[in-house]
Enzyme design. Sequence first.
Site, PDB file in Angstrom:
ATOM      1  N   VAL A  78       0.835  -1.207   0.000  1.00 61.57           N
ATOM      2  CA  VAL A  78       0.000   0.000   0.000  1.00 61.57           C
ATOM      3  C   VAL A  78       0.871   1.259   0.000  1.00 61.57           C
ATOM      4  O   VAL A  78       0.609   2.223  -0.740  1.00 61.57           O
ATOM      5  CB  VAL A  78      -0.961  -0.003   1.209  1.00 61.57           C
ATOM      6  CG1 VAL A  78      -1.762   1.277   1.254  1.00 61.57           C
ATOM      7  CG2 VAL A  78      -1.901  -1.197   1.140  1.00 61.57           C
ATOM      8  N   THR A  83       9.735  -6.345   5.202  1.00 55.22           N
ATOM      9  CA  THR A  83       8.668  -7.025   4.455  1.00 55.22           C
ATOM     10  C   THR A  83       8.443  -6.382   3.083  1.00 55.22           C
ATOM     11  O   THR A  83       7.754  -6.953   2.246  1.00 55.22           O
ATOM     12  CB  THR A  83       7.322  -7.006   5.226  1.00 55.22           C
ATOM     13  OG1 THR A  83       7.002  -5.653   5.561  1.00 55.22           O
ATOM     14  CG2 THR A  83       7.397  -7.831   6.497  1.00 55.22           C
ATOM     15  N   GLY A  84       8.998  -5.224   2.843  1.00 53.43           N
ATOM     16  CA  GLY A  84       8.807  -4.533   1.560  1.00 53.43           C
ATOM     17  C   GLY A  84       9.791  -5.000   0.506  1.00 53.43           C
ATOM     18  O   GLY A  84      10.678  -5.816   0.763  1.00 53.43           O
ATOM     19  N   TYR A  95      -2.920  -7.289  16.571  1.00 56.30           N
ATOM     20  CA  TYR A  95      -2.671  -6.374  15.448  1.00 56.30           C
ATOM     21  C   TYR A  95      -3.669  -5.212  15.469  1.00 56.30           C
ATOM     22  O   TYR A  95      -3.281  -4.031  15.484  1.00 56.30           O
ATOM     23  CB  TYR A  95      -2.759  -7.151  14.124  1.00 56.30           C
ATOM     24  CG  TYR A  95      -2.878  -6.269  12.916  1.00 56.30           C
ATOM     25  CD1 TYR A  95      -1.867  -5.370  12.579  1.00 56.30           C
ATOM     26  CD2 TYR A  95      -4.012  -6.314  12.091  1.00 56.30           C
ATOM     27  CE1 TYR A  95      -1.994  -4.544  11.472  1.00 56.30           C
ATOM     28  CE2 TYR A  95      -4.141  -5.501  10.993  1.00 56.30           C
ATOM     29  CZ  TYR A  95      -3.129  -4.610  10.685  1.00 56.30           C
ATOM     30  OH  TYR A  95      -3.251  -3.779   9.593  1.00 56.30           O
ATOM     31  N   GLY A 148     -10.551 -16.210  14.531  1.00 48.31           N
ATOM     32  CA  GLY A 148     -10.572 -14.741  14.510  1.00 48.31           C
ATOM     33  C   GLY A 148     -11.258 -14.133  13.308  1.00 48.31           C
ATOM     34  O   GLY A 148     -11.376 -12.909  13.217  1.00 48.31           O
ATOM     35  N   ARG A 179     -10.982 -20.234  10.046  1.00 49.56           N
ATOM     36  CA  ARG A 179      -9.734 -19.657  10.554  1.00 49.56           C
ATOM     37  C   ARG A 179     -10.063 -18.855  11.822  1.00 49.56           C
ATOM     38  O   ARG A 179     -11.002 -18.060  11.812  1.00 49.56           O
ATOM     39  CB  ARG A 179      -9.128 -18.747   9.480  1.00 49.56           C
ATOM     40  CG  ARG A 179      -7.788 -18.183   9.817  1.00 49.56           C
ATOM     41  CD  ARG A 179      -7.136 -17.486   8.631  1.00 49.56           C
ATOM     42  NE  ARG A 179      -7.821 -16.254   8.235  1.00 49.56           N
ATOM     43  CZ  ARG A 179      -7.418 -15.447   7.275  1.00 49.56           C
ATOM     44  NH1 ARG A 179      -6.337 -15.764   6.557  1.00 49.56           N
ATOM     45  NH2 ARG A 179      -8.071 -14.359   6.964  1.00 49.56           N
ATOM     46  N   ARG A 183       3.879  -3.861  11.330  1.00 51.70           N
ATOM     47  CA  ARG A 183       3.674  -5.313  11.272  1.00 51.70           C
ATOM     48  C   ARG A 183       2.194  -5.525  11.023  1.00 51.70           C
ATOM     49  O   ARG A 183       1.366  -4.874  11.667  1.00 51.70           O
ATOM     50  CB  ARG A 183       4.045  -5.953  12.603  1.00 51.70           C
ATOM     51  CG  ARG A 183       5.437  -5.620  13.068  1.00 51.70           C
ATOM     52  CD  ARG A 183       6.460  -6.589  12.504  1.00 51.70           C
ATOM     53  NE  ARG A 183       7.773  -5.972  12.474  1.00 51.70           N
ATOM     54  CZ  ARG A 183       8.613  -6.077  11.441  1.00 51.70           C
ATOM     55  NH1 ARG A 183       8.263  -6.766  10.375  1.00 51.70           N
ATOM     56  NH2 ARG A 183       9.793  -5.526  11.469  1.00 51.70           N
ATOM     57  N   SER A 184       1.828  -6.454  10.141  1.00 48.60           N
ATOM     58  CA  SER A 184       0.401  -6.498   9.758  1.00 48.60           C
ATOM     59  C   SER A 184      -0.175  -7.901   9.554  1.00 48.60           C
ATOM     60  O   SER A 184      -1.163  -8.058   8.847  1.00 48.60           O
ATOM     61  CB  SER A 184       0.207  -5.674   8.485  1.00 48.60           C
ATOM     62  OG  SER A 184       0.917  -6.255   7.429  1.00 48.60           O
TER      63      SER A 184
HETATM   64  N1  UDP Z   1      -9.540 -16.973   3.102  1.00 50.78           N
HETATM   65  C1  UDP Z   1      -9.691 -18.299   2.696  1.00 50.78           C
HETATM   66  N2  UDP Z   1      -8.582 -18.979   2.277  1.00 50.78           N
HETATM   67  C2  UDP Z   1      -7.333 -18.415   2.235  1.00 50.78           C
HETATM   68  C3  UDP Z   1      -7.198 -17.066   2.647  1.00 50.78           C
HETATM   69  C4  UDP Z   1      -8.317 -16.382   3.086  1.00 50.78           C
HETATM   70  O1  UDP Z   1     -10.792 -18.847   2.724  1.00 50.78           O
HETATM   71  O2  UDP Z   1      -6.372 -19.107   1.860  1.00 50.78           O
HETATM   72  C5  UDP Z   1     -10.720 -16.243   3.558  1.00 50.78           C
HETATM   73  C6  UDP Z   1     -10.604 -15.727   4.976  1.00 50.78           C
HETATM   74  O3  UDP Z   1     -11.065 -16.686   5.903  1.00 50.78           O
HETATM   75  C7  UDP Z   1     -11.503 -14.489   4.941  1.00 50.78           C
HETATM   76  C8  UDP Z   1     -11.389 -14.005   3.496  1.00 50.78           C
HETATM   77  O4  UDP Z   1     -10.852 -15.095   2.748  1.00 50.78           O
HETATM   78  O5  UDP Z   1     -12.836 -14.858   5.175  1.00 50.78           O
HETATM   79  C9  UDP Z   1     -10.475 -12.813   3.359  1.00 50.78           C
HETATM   80  O6  UDP Z   1      -9.266 -13.131   4.024  1.00 50.78           O
HETATM   81  P1  UDP Z   1      -7.966 -12.237   3.907  1.00 50.78           P
HETATM   82  O7  UDP Z   1      -6.887 -12.914   4.694  1.00 50.78           O
HETATM   83  O8  UDP Z   1      -7.688 -11.945   2.465  1.00 50.78           O
HETATM   84  O9  UDP Z   1      -8.386 -10.857   4.570  1.00 50.78           O
HETATM   85  P2  UDP Z   1      -8.972 -10.506   6.032  1.00 50.78           P
HETATM   86  O10 UDP Z   1     -10.446 -10.302   5.812  1.00 50.78           O
HETATM   87  O11 UDP Z   1      -8.641 -11.622   6.956  1.00 50.78           O
HETATM   88  O12 UDP Z   1      -8.278  -9.235   6.366  1.00 50.78           O
END
Ligand code: UDP
Length: 327
Positions: A12, A35-36, A139, A279, A277, A74-75
Amino acid sequence: MKLVVTGGAGYVGSVCAATLIEAGHEVVVIDDLSTGNRYAVPEGAAFVEGNLVDVADEILGGGDVDGVLHFAARSLVGESVEDPAKYWHGNLDVTLSLLDAMRRHGVHSLVFSSTAATYGEPDVVPITEDAATRPTNPYGATKLAIDYAITSYCNAYGLGATSLRYFNVAGAHDGVGENHLTETHLIPIVLQVAMGYREKIMVYGDDWPTKDGTCVRDYIHVRDLADAHLLALQSNSPGTHRIYNLGSGDGYSVREVIDVCREVTGHPIPAEVAPRRAGDPAVLIASSEKIRSDLGWDPTRTELHRIVEDAWEFTRALGDRSHSARR
Ligand code: UDP
């Protein structure tokens, strides 16, 4: 204006730096390249490689810097849960040092790169700026803490600042796109499948309370995002801290994103359902009405198809220089 862009070798930050240069500003990029990517620093920007805390006084001390755009951070959500110290020190400490250096050298304008992760699980979508802030990971908590610090620096020391809370940034601009050593984001990972770098995409849960059972997100084109930074910078006002959400306002499910990627790439992109996943909120959609009405922000690349096309063009052009060469 002479502007300092921290983290300007990142995804970004580098697109924003290029946008500022296009608009006629003088840009100094500071980045430690942790990371850049050096290639992402736009031509026309001066580049200082180094730790922000070490170089801030030198860069800001010349007396001629008009503003700072702060992206260095860090992100990674998962990493922040496993190693929060890296995030509290790397984000909060570093930003406090930057704010103090700005104070010492009379630099009174800041645009801060913030995130929808400051809100956590929303009660209502679209999410407006007055929604409750209950980050679900370190984060998001560090970014929220920084917002509190910025507000008090604005009130007490005359800083003029804007925090921009990004939803899901995607797409590419002028040869710069997402290319992280550790990639966790959906669109770049799906495109890596289309490139043949991965066998399949894992879909994190198909039993969410959404239209097709997969999570819904609001994808914003990185160049539309960059335009918002320029508008924020131009309208910063001493003693004021504004906070704006940035999204396109449309929600797309994970399955819809994969389908658009199939259309754009012509690749079948095998997908397999995996457990949820930790969170992940079910639905995140921004209301960006406030920045539209206050600053006249008018994103023009909101179609997901367009966003994926630009990301795909970048991914193909990068080819083996991408993760496979660096992994
Ligand atoms: N996602 C997924 N498989 C992946 C990566 C992400 O299903 O390999 C899903 C993730 O669970 C979320 C959406 O895609 O619902 C967007 O995830 P991303 O990590 O791109 O962005 P976030 O919304 O977490 O910032």
